[in-house]
Design a protein around this motif. Structure first.
Motif, PDB file in Angstrom:
ATOM      1  N   PRO A 318      -9.468 -10.921  -8.683  1.00  0.00           N
ATOM      2  CA  PRO A 318      -8.872  -9.666  -9.180  1.00  0.00           C
ATOM      3  C   PRO A 318      -7.443  -9.827  -9.662  1.00  0.00           C
ATOM      4  O   PRO A 318      -6.787  -8.854  -9.960  1.00  0.00           O
ATOM      5  N   GLN A 322      -9.785  -6.221 -13.380  1.00  0.00           N
ATOM      6  CA  GLN A 322     -10.745  -5.580 -12.487  1.00  0.00           C
ATOM      7  C   GLN A 322     -12.099  -6.259 -12.581  1.00  0.00           C
ATOM      8  O   GLN A 322     -12.818  -6.341 -11.592  1.00  0.00           O
ATOM      9  N   TRP A 323     -12.435  -6.747 -13.770  1.00  0.00           N
ATOM     10  CA  TRP A 323     -13.690  -7.465 -13.960  1.00  0.00           C
ATOM     11  C   TRP A 323     -13.504  -8.509 -15.045  1.00  0.00           C
ATOM     12  O   TRP A 323     -12.529  -8.470 -15.809  1.00  0.00           O
ATOM     13  N   HIS A 342     -16.841  -8.846 -10.660  1.00  0.00           N
ATOM     14  CA  HIS A 342     -16.161  -7.552 -10.548  1.00  0.00           C
ATOM     15  C   HIS A 342     -15.466  -7.505  -9.192  1.00  0.00           C
ATOM     16  O   HIS A 342     -15.988  -8.030  -8.192  1.00  0.00           O
ATOM     17  N   HIS A 405      -7.107  -3.149 -14.540  1.00  0.00           N
ATOM     18  CA  HIS A 405      -7.151  -2.421 -13.285  1.00  0.00           C
ATOM     19  C   HIS A 405      -6.981  -0.930 -13.545  1.00  0.00           C
ATOM     20  O   HIS A 405      -6.377  -0.515 -14.543  1.00  0.00           O
ATOM     21  N   GLN A 406      -7.493  -0.113 -12.649  1.00  0.00           N
ATOM     22  CA  GLN A 406      -7.504   1.328 -12.867  1.00  0.00           C
ATOM     23  C   GLN A 406      -6.102   1.904 -13.014  1.00  0.00           C
ATOM     24  O   GLN A 406      -5.882   2.818 -13.803  1.00  0.00           O
TER      25      GLN A 406
END
Length: 679
Positions: A318, A322-323, A342, A405-406
């Motif tokens: 990570p 994120q993936w 992921h 990443h979110q």
């Protein structure tokens, strides 16, 4: 500011006077303060110390930063007060010297920020002005004792009883971070904000900072009460570089000093924030360099294509996304998912589903575009990120897709690192592909030099074991063969060509084919060896060959007669069916070294159950540290195998030789067993 003729110096004879020339560097303000302090002490004007030292710092700093010449400092004290003149030797107008923000300062301890000193001079000085000389210009200020009548002349500034005191301004200007703290910025910002609020009488204030790390604007410092609803706040942006951004917010009543002092404080804090940004950027770059070095080492350790492609997403997730998904391209440009990962394993099925979707707006379409254009392409939709092409040695191998990443978008440094990872991954994949192709070619070539199956002969058992060198992408020079003779006998052939690789394989093929042709024409074995030696000598190239030939056929009763010829090869091992093992045969000359050779004939009889074991030097020279496997160990390993079939004998000897050392074989291992299977 006014262009007066100069400060009044009447009464100087009753006080003290100092004149000194100082260089234009960062130490000048401190040296100038020392001169002023000595005059103050000598003249008993201690009550003017705060204002005098503060204004001296501002004028010398301003002159150093803008004039960039040597400075003359003149300090004149009398019974009423003190006059300080700072002169430089730069041409130009007074505005060029005293007005304007400093744009490139990095010093923050001895040099005050951004050249706003005239605001302080205008506030604290009893009077001040400029003096123009043929060699340059100067700025002077006059400070009088409280209650004293100032001398006539000069510019006089009205007194503002609500203005900040010199001591308060000095504390604000001299506030500095703790150099030994792990993270000094929060405490430093809080101290600056509280002192600023006290100076301008603010009810509260806040400093917010966004470091560009995905956390948004965070409160770095807070003072006083939260702002009242509907109140107008004084907001000053922090002058920092991306990705940093922020502002200073002050709940203060409007005044002549609130805005400039807030700007001064914000710029002072910004200098330290820039240092923090650069320090963090340097640390991150060191971390990224370490990461890239480790990634290169891991990728270089694998020469398996599938394992290399599976390793890439594990390196990226990570830490960098994120993936991650690796797609390979075939010769027609079609993409195939090779590996994906992921951060949330439960999301893998959804990731595979999204990656498999087709259509003009799908991720597949964006990946094809990235592969075709050889450029970075952003990815939208539910799996936001971007795709980087995998290119090595000009070949387009596929794509590396990374999802953000979110709460964090990739900054330029991270994008550069990902592009570097893609380049290293592409090179590792290409190297693995090349190695796989070499291994396939080597295996195919090696198999072509060995008989695909051993013949089945009534009464005679044949068995063979072959172990290539540890580098399975290299062709070895060891070989064996079984050739039918015109008189009904069988010829056992085992040999070792010097060296490895394609050239050794070419010589191996030549030796095998020449022997087959010569013995097929009915040539006796000594003549066949002599003709083969002539061929190798004429060919040249420095390659030579050791060879063992054994013609085996029926003897008296149920015995087998063996005619053995050794051309520089190791003696075979005779394993008696009733027990016991010994080396047999007479050594001869290796082929390809001399014009003439000798190859004595040894006659051997194999009784039922007896075995003749041929081998190459890869067995006896198998190494464990400095220790060799050797012929004695081979004989001791074979002795307990008396009476066993040829297959068992060959397999057991192979196992013993391999298990002698944990290292992969440095040379090919070939074992060929001939056994009298008569009952």
């Amino acid at each position: 500011m006014s262009a007066e003729a100069g400060p009044a110096t009447a009464g100087a004879r009753d006080g003290a006077t100092r004149r000194v020339r100082l260089p234009a560097d960062r130490r000048t303000p401190a040296a100038a303060r020392a001169v002023v302090r000595s005059v103050l002490i000598e003249s008993h004007l201690d009550e003017l110390a705060n204002e005098a030292l503060l204004l001296t710092t501002e004028l010398t700093t301003n002159a150093v930063e803008h004039a960039r010449t040597e400075l003359d400092i003149e300090v004149v004290a009398d019974e009423v007060g003190l006059t300080v003149t700072v002169s430089d030797f730069a041409p130009g107008s007074g505005d060029e010297l005293t007005v304007g923000a400093r744009n490139d300062s990095t010093e923050i301890d001895e040099v005050s920020e951004r050249g706003r000193g005239l605001l302080l001079v205008d506030h604290f000085a009893s009077r001040w002005g400029t003096t123009y000389l043929p060699t340059g210009k100067g700025v002077w200020f006059r400070l009088d004792r409280p209650g004293a009548d100032p001398p006539a002349g000069g510019a006089r500034v009205g007194t503002d009883t609500s203005a900040p005191s010199a001591s308060a301004m000095s504390e604000l200007m001299q506030t500095a971070p703790d150099l030994y703290a792990d993270d000094p910025l929060p405490d430093f910002a809080t101290s600056l904000l509280s002192r600023l609020a006290e100076v301008v009488g603010a009810a509260g204030g806040t400093i917010r900072l966004d470091r560009g790390d995905g956390q948004g604007r965070q409160v770095l410092a807070r003072f006083g009460r939260p702002p009242r609803p509907g109140s107008e706040l004084l907001r000053v942006p922090l002058t920092v570089h991306r990705p940093y951004a922020g502002e200073l917010e002050l709940d203060a009543a409007p005044s002549a000093y609130a805005q400039p002092l807030a700007v001064l404080t914000a710029e002072r804090l910004s200098l330290h924030l820039e240092n923090d940004r650069l320090r963090r950027a340097d640390v991150r770059r060191q971390v990224w360099l370490t990461f890239l070095a480790e990634a290169s080492e891991l990728l270089a350790q694998s020469l398996d294509v599938d394992l290399t492609m599976a390793l890439v997403p594990q390196l990226v997730v990570p830490r960098l996304g994120q993936w991650c998904a690796v797609h390979t391209a075939d010769e027609w440009g079609r993409l195939r998912l090779a590996a994906a990962s992921h951060a949330d394993e439960s999301m893998l099925p959804q990731l595979h589903k999204v990656l498999a979707e087709t259509g003009p707006d799908s991720i597949q379409a964006r990946l094809r575009e990235a592969s075709r254009s050889a450029a970075q392409i952003p990815l939208g939709g539910p799996m936001e990120g971007f795709a980087v092409p995998l290119i090595a040695r000009g070949q387009r191998l596929g794509t590396l897709a990374v999802g953000r990443h979110q709460r964090h978008r990739h900054d330029p440094d991270e994008v550069a690192v990902l592009e570097d990872v893609a380049r290293r991954a592409a090179l590792a994949i290409e190297n693995a592909r090349i190695h796989a192709e070499r291994r396939r070619v080597a295996q195919t070539l090696q198999q072509s030099l060995l008989p695909p199956v051993l013949p089945f002969v009534d009464g005679i058992g044949f068995a063979a074991e072959y172990v290539p060198t540890g580098d399975d992408a290299e062709v070895g020079g060891d070989f064996y063969d079984l050739v039918p003779l015109p008189d009904g006998r069988w010829l056992v052939v085992i040999g070792d060509v010097s060296g490895k690789g394609v050239q050794a394989a070419a010589v191996t093929g030549l030796v095998r084919d020449v022997i087959r042709v010569l013995v097929g024409d009915g040539k006796p074995l000594p003549e066949a060896l002599a003709r083969l030696n002539e061929t190798l000598v004429e060919r040249g190239g420095g390659r030579y060959c050791t060879l063992a030939l054994a013609a085996v056929g029926p003897g008296q009763g149920d015995k087998l007669d063996v005619s053995l010829h050794l051309a520089g090869h190791d003696q075979p091992l005779l394993l008696a069916g009733a027990g016991g093992a010994e080396f047999v045969g007479t050594g001869g000359t290796a082929l390809g070294l001399l014009d003439t050779i000798t190859s004595p004939t040894a006659k051997i009889t194999l009784a039922p159950g007896d075995s003749l074991i041929f081998y190459t030097d890869g067995v006896t020279e198998r190494r464990r540290g400095r220790e060799l496997f050797g012929t004695d160990r081979l004989r001791d390993a074979a002795a307990p195998l008396a009476g066993y079939s040829a297959d068992v004998v060959a397999a057991r000897l192979r196992s013993v030789a391999i298990n002698f050392s944990v290292e992969p074989p440095r040379d090919d291992i070939a074992i060929l067993v001939l056994r009298n299977d008569a009952t």
